[in-house]
Write a protein that holds these residues in place. Structure first.
Motif, short mmCIF file in Angstrom:
data_model
loop_
_atom_site.label_atom_id
_atom_site.label_comp_id
_atom_site.label_asym_id
_atom_site.label_seq_id
_atom_site.Cartn_x
_atom_site.Cartn_y
_atom_site.Cartn_z
N UNK A 1 0.90 -1.25 0.09
CA UNK A 1 -0.03 0.03 -0.13
C UNK A 1 0.80 1.30 0.03
N UNK A 2 1.69 1.41 0.77
CA UNK A 2 2.78 2.21 0.86
C UNK A 2 3.43 2.50 -0.48
N UNK A 3 3.90 1.33 -1.09
CA UNK A 3 4.50 1.72 -2.55
C UNK A 3 3.49 2.10 -3.43
N UNK A 4 2.30 1.76 -3.33
CA UNK A 4 1.28 2.22 -4.34
C UNK A 4 1.12 3.82 -4.15
N UNK A 5 0.92 4.01 -3.01
CA UNK A 5 0.74 5.43 -2.57
C UNK A 5 1.76 6.45 -2.89
N UNK A 6 2.94 6.07 -2.90
CA UNK A 6 4.19 6.61 -3.34
C UNK A 6 4.35 6.81 -4.75
N UNK A 7 3.89 5.84 -5.57
CA UNK A 7 4.14 5.53 -6.82
C UNK A 7 3.06 6.64 -7.48
N UNK A 8 1.92 6.68 -6.59
CA UNK A 8 1.06 7.78 -7.38
C UNK A 8 1.58 9.20 -7.13
N UNK A 9 2.14 9.45 -6.19
CA UNK A 9 3.17 10.86 -6.25
C UNK A 9 4.23 10.83 -7.01
N UNK B 1 10.57 17.12 -4.17
CA UNK B 1 9.51 18.33 -3.77
C UNK B 1 10.25 19.58 -3.70
N UNK B 2 11.91 19.70 -3.84
CA UNK B 2 12.74 20.65 -3.94
C UNK B 2 12.67 21.05 -5.60
N UNK B 3 12.54 20.15 -6.35
CA UNK B 3 12.63 20.30 -7.96
C UNK B 3 11.09 20.65 -8.38
N UNK B 4 10.08 20.46 -7.26
CA UNK B 4 8.80 20.81 -7.81
C UNK B 4 8.02 19.87 -8.56
N UNK B 5 8.47 18.69 -8.47
CA UNK B 5 8.00 17.39 -9.18
C UNK B 5 6.87 16.90 -8.39
N UNK C 1 4.22 17.64 -4.41
CA UNK C 1 3.82 18.99 -3.96
C UNK C 1 4.01 18.74 -2.38
N UNK C 2 3.68 19.81 -1.56
CA UNK C 2 3.97 19.81 -0.28
C UNK C 2 3.09 18.67 0.64
N UNK C 3 1.90 18.59 0.09
CA UNK C 3 1.08 17.40 0.57
C UNK C 3 1.70 15.95 0.40
N UNK C 4 2.14 16.00 -0.79
CA UNK C 4 2.83 14.72 -1.27
C UNK C 4 4.24 14.36 -0.32
#
Length: 575
Positions: free
Chosen positions: A162-170, A281-285, A287-290
């Protein structure tokens, strides 16, 4: 893994014993499939809820910063409260189901191993009773852990996915990092877990040998003190115990290395996810929420990863314990008992038996006779008692032993036990009461007569509780003579058709011995009784005396006839 004690355990049942450790584990999983299914569902729900928490936080931050709506914030907080409740309840009920199944399964295997150890027909193993005890306790518990390990393994894997899928969506990069890192961690730890399994097997074997050694020491402590052998025996135990300690240290080092490696690798993965998310996040790829979600998941994922990485270790320990249980459960019986029953009458015949120092011993004791056997060599008396007690497999000796006209090899165990009782010279005394030692089954109607005949009346009268007087383990609060008379009372209370007693009065004084001999002859009148003894009192009370010398019967007659006509007999038994 440890579980709380619980009730509701099942009995062993008539199932066939699995032949291998893997078969035992498969049986445990199959028997508890329902509990494991529900446990997996609930623990999966718990892990999913735990994983969803940082995801929900990230979404809340994302929407709050974008919408800045108080109702939306309140709704989000309420959703978090529901999520926490689901996590709490699913953990509580999931662990309750799994631990109950675990404890019940451990009880099942303890009963199975104990039943094998207590069978009247011994099994062909090289294990001592102390080792069987360890297998019936520690190994049974560790084997049953498989019931809890598998659902925890699946649920923690679900959490990582689940963690991998959620991170993949970001970011696909984050999801791929989690999956690749998890595979790498498990590959390293699976190799290490094999070392844990082999080390654990060796440790369990050495601890069991140490337990068996100390059990033997306790049993023979008084005789050892008598001839000064206690220091040598203690030295022997020290060596065995030192080997067990060294192996325990080795296992602890391996476990420590495993735990350290697991923790370090998990921390590296979490740090990698956090740093990668920060860079994205620093590169803007993202968001802050992600970013909040990624950082939260990176911290959270350490717990399921640690749990997931610990499971191979527990699987290997469960397998090692199951393989040790298979040594007991799958061992063939030393002898296959028959199915016949002896003819009524209670006669006993030993026909040309050759075993150890017995060199073709032959005699016949008709039903109802009280016979004493004077063995000039104590070893011969012990070996004859072992043969009559069916402690020696029929294939291990030549000749035949017949009970009621039928050979022992052709009789069922139940028939032999119902007709023949051999009371050894070193009979065990159990923790409990005097009554429970005399009549363990609580069915004898001859307790009072047995107490009187064995001259145990003074012990009963000495204590206000009478027959309910508490006896400590191995009779440690009784004297040697009291323990021997208690053992004799138990044998007499059984009222067996054929009773064989081996040195029943060696620890009592001469006056008491005279009374015991007289009472024994009176109580057993009309019942077949054999006493292996050198006691003049018992020899005189017998209807007939057989002289056993150099493994054969060399003379017979009454005690007084032999005293008058046999000089060797007179020298051997007079004192």
């Amino acid at each position: 893994m440890t579980t709380p004690d619980t009730a509701g355990a099942r009995g062993p049942g008539p199932e066939a014993a699995p032949e291998t450790g893997s078969g035992i584990l498969r049986t445990a999983v199959r028997r508890n499939s329902g509990a494991m299914l529900w446990g997996t569902v609930l623990m999966g729900l718990y892990q999913a809820g735990e994983t969803a928490f940082p995801i929900a936080l990230g979404l809340i931050v994302e929407h709050t910063m974008r919408d800045r709506s108080l109702p939306a914030l309140a709704l989000s907080i309420a959703a978090l409260a529901v999520l926490i409740t689901v996590v709490s309840l699913s953990w509580r009920f999931g662990m309750r189901i799994l631990q109950k199944a675990n404890t019940t399964e451990a009880h099942h295997w303890r009963v199975r191993v104990a039943a094998c150890g207590l069978q009247p027909v011994a099994r062909d193993t090289d294990l001592k009773s102390g080792e069987v005890l360890t297998i019936a306790t520690e190994d049974a518990d560790q084997t049953a852990d498989i019931v809890e390990v598998v659902p925890m393994l699946i649920s923690s894997l679900l959490s990582v996915l689940i963690a991998a899928v959620a991170l993949s969506m970001a970011s696909l990069q984050l999801g791929a990092l989690v999956i690749a890192g998890t595979v790498a961690i498990l590959s390293v730890l699976s190799v290490m877990s094999k070392r844990i399994g082999s080390s654990t097997r060796e440790q369990q074997a050495r601890v069991a040998r140490a337990g068996a050694k100390v059990a033997d020491l306790i049993t023979g402590l008084r005789p050892l003190h008598g001839f000064g052998g206690n220091h040598a025996a203690f030295g022997s135990y020290r060596r065995v115990s030192t080997e067990a300690r060294r192996q325990a240290i080795t296992v602890a080092r391996v476990n420590g290395t495993y735990a350290g490696a697991a923790l370090g690798l998990n921390a590296v993965l979490a740090a990698s996810v956090t740093l990668t998310a920060g860079w994205l996040a620093y590169q803007g790829r993202i968001s802050i929420g992600e970013l909040v979600m990624a950082v939260g998941l990176a911290q959270f994922i350490m717990e399921p990863l640690k749990l997931f990485s610990d499971m191979p270790k527990y699987v290997m320990m469960a397998r090692a314990s199951a393989e040790r249980m298979a040594l007991v459960l799958s061992a063939p019986p030393v002898a296959e008992p028959g199915t016949e029953r002896p003819e009524p009458g209670g006669s006993l015949e030993v026909d040309r038996v050759r075993y150890g120092s017995l060199q073709g011993v032959k005699f016949h004791i008709p039903a109802g006779e009280f016979t004493a056997i004077a063995a000039y060599q104590p070893r011969a008396a012990a070996e004859l008692a072992a043969v009559l007690a069916v402690n020696v497999p029929p294939a291990a000796y030549e000749g035949a032993v017949r009970l009621g006209g039928r050979e022992l090899v052709d009789l069922s165990v139940e028939a032999v036990r119902a007709q023949l009782l051999v009371n050894p010279s070193d009979a065990e005394i159990f923790g409990g009461t005097l009554r429970s030692n005399i009549d363990p089954a609580g069915t004898s109607r001859m307790v009072a007569e047995a107490v009187e005949a064995s001259m145990l009346t003074d012990v009963v009268a000495l204590h206000r509780e009478g027959l309910e007087y508490e006896v400590r383990d191995r009779g440690s609060n009784l004297s040697g003579g009291q323990r021997q008379r208690l053992s004799l009372a138990r044998a007499l209370a059984a009222d067996a058709g054929v009773l064989v007693l081996h040195d029943p009065t060696t620890a009592v004084d001469a006056v008491t011995e005279q009374l015991v001999a007289r009472n024994l002859a009176a109580l057993r009148r009309g019942r077949t009784t054999v006493v292996l003894t050198s006691s003049p009192a018992l020899l005189d009370a017998a209807d007939r005396v057989l002289v056993l010398d150099d493994g054969v019967v060399t003379a017979e007659g009454t005690h007084r006839q032999l005293l008058a006509g046999d000089e060797a007999y007179r020298r051997a038994v007079t004192r």
